[in-house]
Design an enzyme around this catalytic site. Sequence first.
Site, mmCIF file in Angstrom:
data_model
loop_
_atom_site.group_PDB
_atom_site.id
_atom_site.type_symbol
_atom_site.label_atom_id
_atom_site.label_comp_id
_atom_site.label_asym_id
_atom_site.label_seq_id
_atom_site.Cartn_x
_atom_site.Cartn_y
_atom_site.Cartn_z
ATOM 1 N N GLY A 4 0.820 -1.204 0.000
ATOM 2 C CA GLY A 4 0.000 0.000 0.000
ATOM 3 C C GLY A 4 0.849 1.246 0.000
ATOM 4 O O GLY A 4 2.050 1.200 0.298
ATOM 5 N N PRO A 5 0.260 2.386 -0.312
ATOM 6 C CA PRO A 5 1.003 3.655 -0.308
ATOM 7 C C PRO A 5 1.513 3.988 1.087
ATOM 8 O O PRO A 5 1.044 3.432 2.087
ATOM 9 C CB PRO A 5 -0.043 4.676 -0.778
ATOM 10 C CG PRO A 5 -1.128 3.870 -1.423
ATOM 11 C CD PRO A 5 -1.133 2.554 -0.727
ATOM 12 N N GLY A 7 1.901 5.557 4.668
ATOM 13 C CA GLY A 7 0.982 6.157 5.623
ATOM 14 C C GLY A 7 -0.375 5.510 5.721
ATOM 15 O O GLY A 7 -1.247 6.011 6.426
ATOM 16 N N GLU A 26 -9.085 32.659 -10.675
ATOM 17 C CA GLU A 26 -9.740 31.767 -9.722
ATOM 18 C C GLU A 26 -11.256 31.801 -9.886
ATOM 19 O O GLU A 26 -11.928 30.775 -9.703
ATOM 20 C CB GLU A 26 -9.355 32.151 -8.286
ATOM 21 C CG GLU A 26 -7.868 32.024 -7.981
ATOM 22 C CD GLU A 26 -7.337 30.619 -8.197
ATOM 23 O OE1 GLU A 26 -8.112 29.648 -8.075
ATOM 24 O OE2 GLU A 26 -6.146 30.484 -8.508
#
Length: 651
Positions: free
Chosen positions: A235-236, A238, A459
Site C-alpha cells: 500500500g502507499p 501512511g 480563480e
Amino acid sequence: MIDKKVKNKNNFFWIYAVILAIFLGIFFFKTSFSNPRKIDQDTFFKILVKGEVQKIIVKHREIVYVYLKKEFLSSNNFLNSNYSLKNNNSYKFITNPLQYEFEIGDLQFFQKKFEEYKNKYKLDTLIDFKNQQEYTLTKFFFDYGIFLILFVLFWMFIFRKIGAAGGGAGGQIFNIGKSRAKLFDENDNVKITFKDVAGLEGAKEEVQEIVEFLKSPQKYTKLGGKIPKGALLIGPPGTGKTLLAKAVAGEARVPFFSLSGSDFVEMFVGVGASRVRDLFEKAKEKSPCMIFIDEIDAIGRARGKSSIAGSNDERENTLNQLLTEMDGFGTHTNVIVLAATNRSDILDKALLRPGRFDRTIIVDPPELNERKEIFRVHLKNLILSDKVDIDFLARQTPGFSGADIANICNESALIAARKNRPKIYHQDFLDAIDRIIGGLEKKSKIIKPNEKKRIAYHEAGHATISWLLEHAAPLVKVTIVPRGKSLGSAWYLPEERQLTTLEQMKDEICALLAGRSAEEIIFNSISTGALNDLERVTKQAQSMVVIFGLNNKIGNISYYDSAGQNEFSFTKPYSERTAQIIDEEVSKIIEEEYQRAKNLLKKNKDKLSMLANQLLDKEVIFREDLKKIFGKRPFSDDIEDILTINHHALS
C-alpha cells in the site's frame, strides 16, 4: 536494566584505565631510573681512576656503556661523590649497574688510552665489544612493551564497538553477523491492538486470520490444509501497514520478531545472509512464531536489473538466503513471515510466489466511512468544540491516508493553541487541511493591483466552470491569498468513485482550463499562472489516449505497463506514426475543452465579473457566495446538503 548496562560499560572503562596507568608507570619508571646518563670521555676517566667501574661495553665502535661495581651503587661514598657531571647536581638511589654512556671518536685511540689507565692504576675493569644489537625478553618488553599494550587495547576497543554495532551479546566482533530483530513475546507490554486500527477492515480480517493460524493451528490443519508461510502488506505510505503489524504483535500470544529490511544490509561481505540465517534459527527455536520485515524492498528488489555488473551481489546473496529460508529444501516449521512495502512492483518474482508469500494484502487509502473512523480514533484525546463536523472533515479529505489524517488532527490542535483557544473548533481543522494541502498563508507577500485582479479572475473562472458543469468537482471555497507556491487557489470536494467516464474526465479538463480562459476573455492576454493547471490537463489528456483507450482514433488500445518493464527500456511501445497521432489527439482534446470553457464564460461574463470583484473585496469566498450569484446549482445531489456549511459560524 539500563543501569546495569551503564554499570558494565563503566567497569570496562575503569579496567582499561587501570591497565593503562600501570604500563604508563612502568614506562616512566624505565625512562627515569633505567636510562644511563650521558657523560664525556674526561669524566669517564675521572670515574675510572677511582676504581668504581666494573666493566665497559663498546657497541658499534662508537658508544661506550659504563657499569659500576655493586658496592659503589649503595654506598655513601657513591651517593656523596661529585664528578662534576654536566647538568646533574644530585643523584637518585638506583640499583641498576648501567649508569653512564658516552661517545668516542677513534676506537683505537680510546682503547690505547684505556689500557694505559688500567695498567697505571692497576684496575680490574673489563672491556667488551658488541657490534650486533642484543635484546633479551625483558629489555624488549621495557623498550616496546608499552606500545604493544596500547596497540592491543586500542584494537580491543575498536572490536567492542564493531561488535556492538553488529548487535551481538558481549560486544564481540563475531556477533556482527547476528540478527538485529527485536523480539516481542507475552512478557512485553504491547498496547496496540486491532481495536486501535480504524478502517482497513479487509486487511484486518486477513491479518487476524494469520494470528489465528499461530494460536490454534490444529483447527486449520486437521482437514489437511497447510498454514500460509507469509503475507505481504502492499500500500502507499501512511496507510497503516506498520500499524497493522504492531496490532499483530499486541494480539498474538506467540513470539514476534520485528525488524527492517535495511537491518540486513551491511558493508561487510556475507553479513546480510548470515543475519537472515540467524534470524530464522532464532525463530525456529521459538516456533510457532511470526517475523515482521518492514520495507522488505530494501533486500527484495528484483535480481538482474542493475546496470552495473557486480554492484548488487551482496544484496542478491541476502535475498537468495531469504528465499531459501522461507521455502527451501526441508523447511517445515510454524514460522510465518509478515512483510510490508509500498514498492511491490520492484520486488523479485521468486519472493512473491505462493509458498513464500501466499497472501498479498492490499492496504489502500481509506474510503469515506473508514476516514470517519480514523478521525474518531485520533480525536479521542483532543478537546473539541461541539460544532466539529467529522462527516464534513471526512468528505473534505479524499485520498488522505491514516498518517495524513493524524497530521491534520495534530495540526488543528497546534493552530487552536496558537490562537489561545480553550477548545479546537471546526475552522481550526479547515485551516489545518488548507495548510497541509496548499502550504502556509503568505499575507505579507506584496502583489501589484493589476496582478491581484488577474489572479481574482483566474480563480473566479475555475469556480464558475466547476459550478456550471455536471461532472466537475463541487466547490468548497476560493481564495486569492498566496499560499505556498500558489498565488491563489480553489478547494473542491471530488466525488469518490471507482470508475470514471469520458464525460467526467472532459469536464475536469474544462474546469482546469477555465482560469486561463477567463484571463483571455477579460484581459485579452494570458499569463504563466496556469502552469499547474496545464500540467494536470496534459497528464489527464495523455492518460485518456494512451492508457484508458478513450480516444476514437487510437481505439481500444492501452500502452500502460503494469509490470513496470517499460521504465527500463529506451524505446516506446508504439511506432513514430502512432506517437504523432497521440500528440495530435491530446492537443485536440485540450483545445476543444479550452474553447468550451471560453464559450461558457462568455455566456456568464457578468456573473464572472461579480464573483471576481467579490474575491478582490473579501479575498476568500465560500460556496454560499456562489449560490447568491449563480443561484442553485443545476446538478444537485446528496453532497449539496453536506457542503452547505457556514464556515464563519462554525469558527
